[in-house]
Scaffold this active site. Structure first.
Site, PDB file in Angstrom:
ATOM      1  N   CYS A  89       1.221  -1.394  -0.561  1.00  0.00           N
ATOM      2  CA  CYS A  89       0.639  -0.051   0.206  1.00  0.00           C
ATOM      3  C   CYS A  89       0.589   1.389   0.011  1.00  0.00           C
ATOM      4  O   CYS A  89       1.897   1.266  -0.398  1.00  0.00           O
ATOM      5  CB  CYS A  89      -0.564  -0.092   1.493  1.00  0.00           C
ATOM      6  SG  CYS A  89      -1.972   1.644   1.258  1.00  0.00           S
ATOM      7  N   ASP A 148      -2.815   1.959  10.802  1.00  0.00           N
ATOM      8  CA  ASP A 148      -4.218   2.343  10.765  1.00  0.00           C
ATOM      9  C   ASP A 148      -4.227   2.814  12.257  1.00  0.00           C
ATOM     10  O   ASP A 148      -4.682   3.754  12.603  1.00  0.00           O
ATOM     11  CB  ASP A 148      -5.331   2.590   9.606  1.00  0.00           C
ATOM     12  CG  ASP A 148      -4.736   2.234   8.466  1.00  0.00           C
ATOM     13  OD1 ASP A 148      -5.250   4.125   7.530  1.00  0.00           O
ATOM     14  OD2 ASP A 148      -4.302   1.574   7.964  1.00  0.00           O
TER      15      ASP A 148
HETATM   16  C1  RUB Z   1      -3.190   3.182   3.758  1.00  0.00           C
HETATM   17  C2  RUB Z   1      -2.301   2.505   4.960  1.00  0.00           C
HETATM   18  C3  RUB Z   1      -1.289   2.912   5.089  1.00  0.00           C
HETATM   19  C4  RUB Z   1      -1.201   3.351   6.781  1.00  0.00           C
HETATM   20  C5  RUB Z   1      -0.846   3.759   7.189  1.00  0.00           C
HETATM   21  O1  RUB Z   1      -4.472   2.647   3.531  1.00  0.00           O
HETATM   22  O2  RUB Z   1      -2.904   1.361   4.897  1.00  0.00           O
HETATM   23  O3  RUB Z   1      -0.348   1.544   5.305  1.00  0.00           O
HETATM   24  O4  RUB Z   1      -2.518   4.152   6.648  1.00  0.00           O
HETATM   25  O5  RUB Z   1      -0.241   5.195   6.163  1.00  0.00           O
HETATM   26  P1  RUB Z   1      -5.593   3.669   2.776  1.00  0.00           P
HETATM   27  P2  RUB Z   1       0.522   6.323   7.095  1.00  0.00           P
HETATM   28  O6  RUB Z   1      -5.140   4.207   1.110  1.00  0.00           O
HETATM   29  O7  RUB Z   1      -7.133   2.825   2.962  1.00  0.00           O
HETATM   30  O8  RUB Z   1      -6.265   5.105   3.408  1.00  0.00           O
HETATM   31  O9  RUB Z   1       1.896   5.722   7.482  1.00  0.00           O
HETATM   32  O10 RUB Z   1       0.953   7.155   5.973  1.00  0.00           O
HETATM   33  O11 RUB Z   1       0.363   7.251   7.870  1.00  0.00           O
END
Ligand code: RUB
Length: 280
Positions: free
Chosen positions: A103, A178
């Protein structure tokens, strides 16, 4: 256009961008929501912002802090936290590493770019992350920073992580998060299978995240619309489509959490985090 309607337009645009994942990733969502709230600091706008992505404790935490703590302080926590994670990740990465990620996590991307800038020699394997292809964003950002990237379809994760079938041996998995719960983390759908396969291959799994993503509450798992998967699904067949956004990764698959509190195994992280109240 009057000042108020211009603000309203900006507010609505942020809401829409978060909902459609133009703005994605826990930290970007929380930061943009802070800004949106500053345009209309009301209970109603807070409710609206919170309803956009129900599986985001960071969003919930910052919106509950925002009336008590200056936004500047919250933003400087994010900055300091990322710097700490960058430094810790730099120690973790060894020359020759093949790091697998999934992701788009801004925390992971920043830490990898920092390590590259500090002269570490490594490469990255990453997944496209269907249905919305956030993995492409990761691949582009890393490549722009001069990091060698090999991109895989999600369904190829078994091959990519296999010692025998892959061109190279993955040496570490870096996932974002998240939510950090007592029993494991929540991250993009597909994360659990990656963690299971990594464990099977003896590859350590590190979760890079701000500790403010911790939540002791039960979280609702976000389900997204079927159109992201199959836009014009033929009605006659009555096919049902499920589109869960996130997945729970049990702590037994996680080697360590890399947060601003240190590189800690799960129970050490919990001990430290629970001792700390959210200091800002
Ligand atoms: C994004 C996702 C990321 C976490 C952490 O999911 O799973 O790994 O949110 O991101 P989506 P960060 O695309 O559904 O938002 O490190 O930027 O907080």
């Amino acid at each position: 256009m009057g000042k108020r309607s211009a603000k309203k337009k900006r507010f609505k645009k942020i809401l829409e961008d978060i909902k459609t994942l133009k703005i994605q990733g826990a930290e970007n969502i929380a930061k943009k929501a802070l800004y949106a709230y500053s345009l209309f600091p009301t209970k109603r706008s807070k409710r609206k912002l919170l309803s956009l992505r129900p599986t985001e404790p960071l969003l919930q935490n910052v919106l509950s802090l925002v009336d008590k703590v200056p936004t500047k302080k919250i933003l400087s926590h994010f900055k300091d936290s990322q710097q700490k994670i960058n430094q810790l990740t730099l120690k973790l990465i060894k020359n020759g590493d093949v790091i697998f990620t999934h992701c788009h996590s801004s925390t992971v991307v920043h830490a990898l770019i920092y390590a590259k800038q500090k002269g570490k020699k490594f490469e990255v394997y990453n997944t496209e992350t269907r249905p919305l292809f956030q993995g492409r964003k990761t691949a582009i950002e890393l490549k722009k920073a001069g990091i060698k990237v090999t991109h895989f379809a999600d369904a190829a994760v078994g091959v990519a992580l296999s010692k025998e079938q892959s061109t190279k041996k993955v040496t570490k998995v870096f996932l974002g998060a998240d939510a950090i719960l007592r029993s494991g983390v929540i991250n993009k759908i597909g994360s659990e299978v990656i963690a299971i396969l990594a464990k099977k291959q003896g590859v350590p799994v590190y979760v890079l995240a701000d500790s403010w993503k911790f939540s002791s509450k039960l979280l609702k798992m976000e389900q997204r619309g079927y159109k992201e998967i199959w836009k014009r699904i033929p009605k006659i067949f009555g096919i049902k489509v499920k589109n869960p956004a996130f997945e729970f990764v049990p702590k037994k698959y996680i080697t360590a959490l890399v947060t601003e509190l240190g590189i800690l195994d799960y129970s050490s992280f919990l001990r430290k985090k629970l001792k700390e109240s959210q200091k800002v």
